[in-house]
Design an enzyme around this catalytic site. Structure first.
Site, PDB file in Angstrom:
ATOM      1  N   LYS A  95      -3.914  -3.195  11.029  1.00  0.00           N
ATOM      2  CA  LYS A  95      -2.442  -2.919  11.257  1.00  0.00           C
ATOM      3  C   LYS A  95      -2.033  -1.509  11.031  1.00  0.00           C
ATOM      4  O   LYS A  95      -2.704  -0.784  10.221  1.00  0.00           O
ATOM      5  CB  LYS A  95      -1.813  -3.751  10.207  1.00  0.00           C
ATOM      6  CG  LYS A  95      -0.371  -4.124   9.972  1.00  0.00           C
ATOM      7  CD  LYS A  95       0.073  -4.950   8.917  1.00  0.00           C
ATOM      8  CE  LYS A  95       1.620  -5.140   9.162  1.00  0.00           C
ATOM      9  NZ  LYS A  95       2.248  -6.071   8.020  1.00  0.00           N
TER      10      LYS A  95
ATOM     11  N   SER B 233       5.264  -9.735   9.516  1.00  0.00           N
ATOM     12  CA  SER B 233       5.265  -8.429  10.272  1.00  0.00           C
ATOM     13  C   SER B 233       3.860  -8.367  11.004  1.00  0.00           C
ATOM     14  O   SER B 233       3.930  -7.382  11.643  1.00  0.00           O
ATOM     15  CB  SER B 233       5.609  -7.336   9.170  1.00  0.00           C
ATOM     16  OG  SER B 233       4.537  -7.238   8.487  1.00  0.00           O
TER      17      SER B 233
ATOM     18  N   SER C 259       3.662 -12.121   5.451  1.00  0.00           N
ATOM     19  CA  SER C 259       3.350 -11.117   6.762  1.00  0.00           C
ATOM     20  C   SER C 259       1.919 -11.439   7.580  1.00  0.00           C
ATOM     21  O   SER C 259       1.812 -11.043   8.565  1.00  0.00           O
ATOM     22  CB  SER C 259       3.568  -9.870   6.665  1.00  0.00           C
ATOM     23  OG  SER C 259       4.889  -9.706   6.712  1.00  0.00           O
TER      24      SER C 259
END
Ligand code: GLN
Length: 447
Positions: free
Chosen positions: A49, A124, A148
């Site tokens: 990420k 997210s 997330s």
């Protein structure tokens, strides 16, 4: 795509070929799951990420304000990965500064859900989940502040795990809300998630909230035949769509058939989760994001003096959702409102944790929905409050610091995956993964 477990048996040459193939396939894909194709050394490629520092890689948290910033050091989770023969490969798209539930707020544009490209992948960590589900990553790291990892995993039909707060070092994770953030795995199955969790976990002197004891590795001793007591919170389920309720009830029956004992519990204060989280998370975010001023990190706006530099950099660099949260966070921290909102939310946070702990006096795990619906259509959520409400099932786990794992259990009539989560006591990752392995076997989900 081969699993992480299979990748562990591959030679260096095979892995190099695999990396090249991954890059080709990711570039040809229309998911917009990757925002960069950096690679860092030899090993099994793991997608990272865009808010986890890999030394010498750009790290931008999906934001314009961090364009041009290069990580000067390595996150501990990355260092740990490398020690286990895995290597960071590619940066995954995400909601700006991990604030969001759809991956639509990224500077790089939205990521699409591989099960329906008119749907969001969740957020997210939407890039991480979409890439694993879309066969363009073996496994990925995400971060979970309020859901997330678990929620995008559920929307994309893959496995996502949020460790106990303090189990994985936050050193090198760009902070959103420091008392809630954890790095965790997104993978194709429970065993792969356990392998990745084992690799990144552990005490770290560089993170003052890191738990000061080690826990044994889990992946090699997974036991899908355990018999556990699993709590369900009946009143909790009513708020979910029919698709989710149906999948939930079927899963409960399958867990019973697999020999688990289901107990019914109540938890009256879940209605406060959203308010508590959005007071505390925004307060911490406003504080953490104060450092982005155009002087120290990333992009610098044109300006005639220092004040203008701060103003212009932040006005131009942050997106709408991030600005909203900075304003909300500064409001709840301001004198006059601090006691009424921030301090009160801290107190409620303790009550939420206590409510979970009471349930764990009589149950090993809690089974819960991850989200009230399957992945929504892209562009369909206009009201920020509506988006915050979709986090209702995941936030409590972060507020209480607990570990949770989301795994796919069914598809609805439109072929969209439904995920459910198991939640365990703090540091009970072993029971969490065993329960998940058992549930995976019992539901027999087909991708
Ligand atoms: N959707 C939640 C939020 O926007 C959770 C995000 C996260 O876990 N990073 O705050």
């Amino acid at each position: 795509m081969i699993t992480l477990k299979e990748a562990l048996t591959k030679s260096g040459e095979e892995l190099t070929a695999l990396r090249a193939e991954l890059e080709e396939r990711a570039k040809a894909s229309d998911l917009n799951a990757y925002v960069g194709y950096e690679s860092s050394g030899e090993g099994i490629p793991i997608l990272i990420k865009d808010n986890i520092q890999v030394k010498n890689w750009p790290v931008t948290s999906g934001s314009k304000i961090l364009q041009g910033y290069i990580a000067p050091y390595e996150a501990t989770a990355i260092r740990n990965l490398k020690a286990k023969g895995m290597m960071p490969f590619g940066r995954a798209n995400m909601d700006e500064f991990a604030m969001g539930s759809t991956t639509e707020s990224s500077f790089y544009g939205p990521t699409k859900n591989p099960h329906g490209t008119d749907r969001v992948p969740g957020g997210s960590s939407g890039g991480s989940a979409a890439a694993v589900a879309g066969g363009i990553a073996i496994a990925a790291l995400g971060s979970d502040t309020g859901g997330s990892i678990r929620q995008p995993a559920a929307y994309c039909g893959v496995v996502g795990m949020k460790p106990t707060y303090g189990r994985v070092s936050r050193f090198g994770l760009s902070a959103y809300a420091s008392s809630l953030d954890q790095i965790g795995p997104i993978a194709q199955n429970v065993e792969d998630a356990a392998i990745l969790y084992d690799a990144i976990k552990g005490h770290d002197d560089k993170d003052s909230t890191s738990a000061d004891f080690e826990i044994e590795d889990i992946a090699n001793h997974l036991n899908p035949d355990v018999k556990l007591t699993i709590a369900v919170i009946d009143s909790h389920i009513d708020a979910a769509d029919a698709d989710i309720r149906k999948a939930f009830n079927k899963t409960v029956s399958k867990l019973e058939a697999a020999g688990h004992t289901i107990v019914h519990k109540e938890m009256s204060n879940t209605k406060y989760d959203i308010a508590t989280y959005y007071v505390l998370a925004t307060a911490e975010a406003a504080t953490n994001l104060a450092r982005y001023d155009g002087v120290r990190y990333g992009r610098r706006a044109e300006a005639k003096n220092t004040e203008e530099l701060f103003f212009n950099t932040r006005s131009e660099g942050f997106g709408e959702e991030v600005k909203r949260r900075i304003m909300l966070g500064n409001f709840v921290l301001s004198s006059g409102y601090y006691d009424a909102y921030y301090v009160k939310a801290q107190k409620v946070r303790h009550l939420i944790r206590d409510a979970y702990n009471r349930i764990f006096e009589e149950a090993d795990l809690i089974l819960s929905p991850v989200a009230p619906s399957v992945a929504p259509k892209m562009g369909s959520i206009h009201d920020p409050l509506e988006m915050y409400k979709s986090d209702m099932y995941t936030l409590g786990v972060n507020l209480a610091g607990l570990p949770g794992i989301s795994l796919p259990v069914a598809k609805n009539d439109e072929g969209m995956p439904v995920g459910l989560q198991l939640i365990a006591k703090a540091f009970d990752e072993k029971i969490l993964f065993n329960g998940a392995a058992s549930m995976e076997k019992a539901v027999n989900y087909t991708h």
